[in-house]
Motif scaffolding. Structure first.
Motif, mmCIF file in Angstrom:
data_model
loop_
_atom_site.group_PDB
_atom_site.id
_atom_site.type_symbol
_atom_site.label_atom_id
_atom_site.label_comp_id
_atom_site.label_asym_id
_atom_site.label_seq_id
_atom_site.Cartn_x
_atom_site.Cartn_y
_atom_site.Cartn_z
ATOM 1 N N ALA A 22 -84.063 -48.253 59.247
ATOM 2 C CA ALA A 22 -85.147 -48.749 58.401
ATOM 3 C C ALA A 22 -84.683 -48.949 56.963
ATOM 4 C CB ALA A 22 -86.328 -47.784 58.454
ATOM 5 N N LEU A 25 -83.719 -52.442 55.888
ATOM 6 C CA LEU A 25 -84.770 -53.397 55.531
ATOM 7 C C LEU A 25 -84.929 -53.500 54.020
ATOM 8 C CD1 LEU A 25 -87.575 -52.677 58.144
ATOM 9 C CD2 LEU A 25 -86.073 -54.657 58.025
ATOM 10 N N PRO A 83 -86.838 -58.225 60.488
ATOM 11 C CA PRO A 83 -87.628 -57.345 61.354
ATOM 12 C C PRO A 83 -87.176 -57.372 62.805
ATOM 13 C CG PRO A 83 -89.081 -58.706 60.017
ATOM 14 C CD PRO A 83 -87.691 -59.206 59.809
ATOM 15 N N ALA A 84 -86.574 -58.476 63.237
ATOM 16 C CA ALA A 84 -86.126 -58.561 64.628
ATOM 17 C C ALA A 84 -84.788 -57.871 64.848
ATOM 18 C CB ALA A 84 -86.010 -60.029 65.047
ATOM 19 N N PRO A 87 -82.786 -52.284 63.333
ATOM 20 C CA PRO A 87 -83.426 -51.321 64.240
ATOM 21 C C PRO A 87 -84.325 -50.319 63.506
ATOM 22 C CG PRO A 87 -81.152 -50.716 63.893
ATOM 23 C CD PRO A 87 -81.355 -52.017 63.178
ATOM 24 N N TRP A 88 -85.425 -50.788 62.937
ATOM 25 C CA TRP A 88 -86.349 -49.911 62.217
ATOM 26 C C TRP A 88 -87.262 -49.162 63.163
ATOM 27 C CZ3 TRP A 88 -91.462 -51.424 62.804
ATOM 28 C CH2 TRP A 88 -91.670 -52.741 63.226
ATOM 29 N N THR A 89 -87.344 -49.601 64.402
ATOM 30 C CA THR A 89 -88.053 -48.880 65.457
ATOM 31 C C THR A 89 -87.224 -49.016 66.730
ATOM 32 O OG1 THR A 89 -90.134 -48.669 66.697
ATOM 33 C CG2 THR A 89 -89.486 -50.882 66.050
ATOM 34 N N HIS A 91 -88.181 -49.568 69.636
ATOM 35 C CA HIS A 91 -88.813 -50.446 70.617
ATOM 36 C C HIS A 91 -88.531 -51.911 70.285
ATOM 37 C CE1 HIS A 91 -90.879 -46.910 72.043
ATOM 38 N NE2 HIS A 91 -91.281 -46.671 70.807
ATOM 39 N N ARG A 92 -87.765 -52.559 71.136
ATOM 40 C CA ARG A 92 -87.407 -53.963 70.893
ATOM 41 C C ARG A 92 -88.621 -54.872 70.957
ATOM 42 N NH1 ARG A 92 -81.823 -54.564 74.334
ATOM 43 N NH2 ARG A 92 -80.607 -53.189 72.993
ATOM 44 N N ARG A 95 -90.343 -54.830 67.598
ATOM 45 C CA ARG A 95 -89.572 -55.622 66.626
ATOM 46 C C ARG A 95 -89.728 -57.109 66.886
ATOM 47 N NH1 ARG A 95 -84.894 -51.947 67.576
ATOM 48 N NH2 ARG A 95 -83.850 -53.766 68.443
ATOM 49 N N CYS A 98 -93.329 -58.238 65.903
ATOM 50 C CA CYS A 98 -93.461 -58.336 64.443
ATOM 51 C C CYS A 98 -92.709 -59.545 63.907
ATOM 52 C CB CYS A 98 -92.954 -57.055 63.777
ATOM 53 S SG CYS A 98 -94.044 -55.658 64.007
ATOM 54 N N ALA A 99 -91.541 -59.812 64.442
ATOM 55 C CA ALA A 99 -90.760 -60.959 63.983
ATOM 56 C C ALA A 99 -91.478 -62.271 64.280
ATOM 57 C CB ALA A 99 -89.386 -60.946 64.642
#
Length: 118
Positions: A22, A25, A83-84, A87-89, A91-92, A95, A98-99
């Motif tokens: 994160a 970002l 965001p894509a 790896p801020w989360t 769960h792909r 991501r 959100c992207a």
């Protein structure tokens, strides 16, 4: 001597520290925003000409409007990349979702702003 797969996974995931993805970002989003604003500015000029969509006394220039559509979509893709890809989360799907929302949202907003609807 080759590294074990677990060690290689730690190297590529940020050295095994949790939550460091994160932090990327913090630099990736501002860079993407600056690049996106530049692309959107060029798209605005391509859509209506230097005088703007009102004509400004010189008339509208709509010869490059298809290029403007492509540039707006490219700007959305550039803004959607951090965001894509960062790896801020874990769960792909989150991501990717959100992207898609960020990219299409920016492309729609930019196009409506360029054409004077907003």
């Amino acid at each position: 001597m080759s590294a074990r797969p677990e060690e290689a996974a730690q190297v590529f995931s940020g050295g095994g520290r949790r939550g460091t993805g994160a932090l990327h970002l913090l630099w990736a989003l501002p860079v993407a925003v600056l690049v996106t604003l530049g692309i959107t500015l060029v798209a605005g000029v391509a859509a209506c000409g230097v005088s703007g969509c009102s004509g400004g006394g010189f008339g509208r220039s709509t010869d490059l409007q298809p290029l403007a559509v492509v540039l707006v979509l490219v700007a959305g893709a550039v803004l959607a990349a951090p965001p894509a890809l960062v790896p801020w989360t874990p769960h792909r799907a989150v991501r990717a979702g959100c992207a898609v929302v960020v990219g299409l949202g920016w492309a729609g907003f930019a196009w409506l702003s360029i054409t004077g609807v907003l």
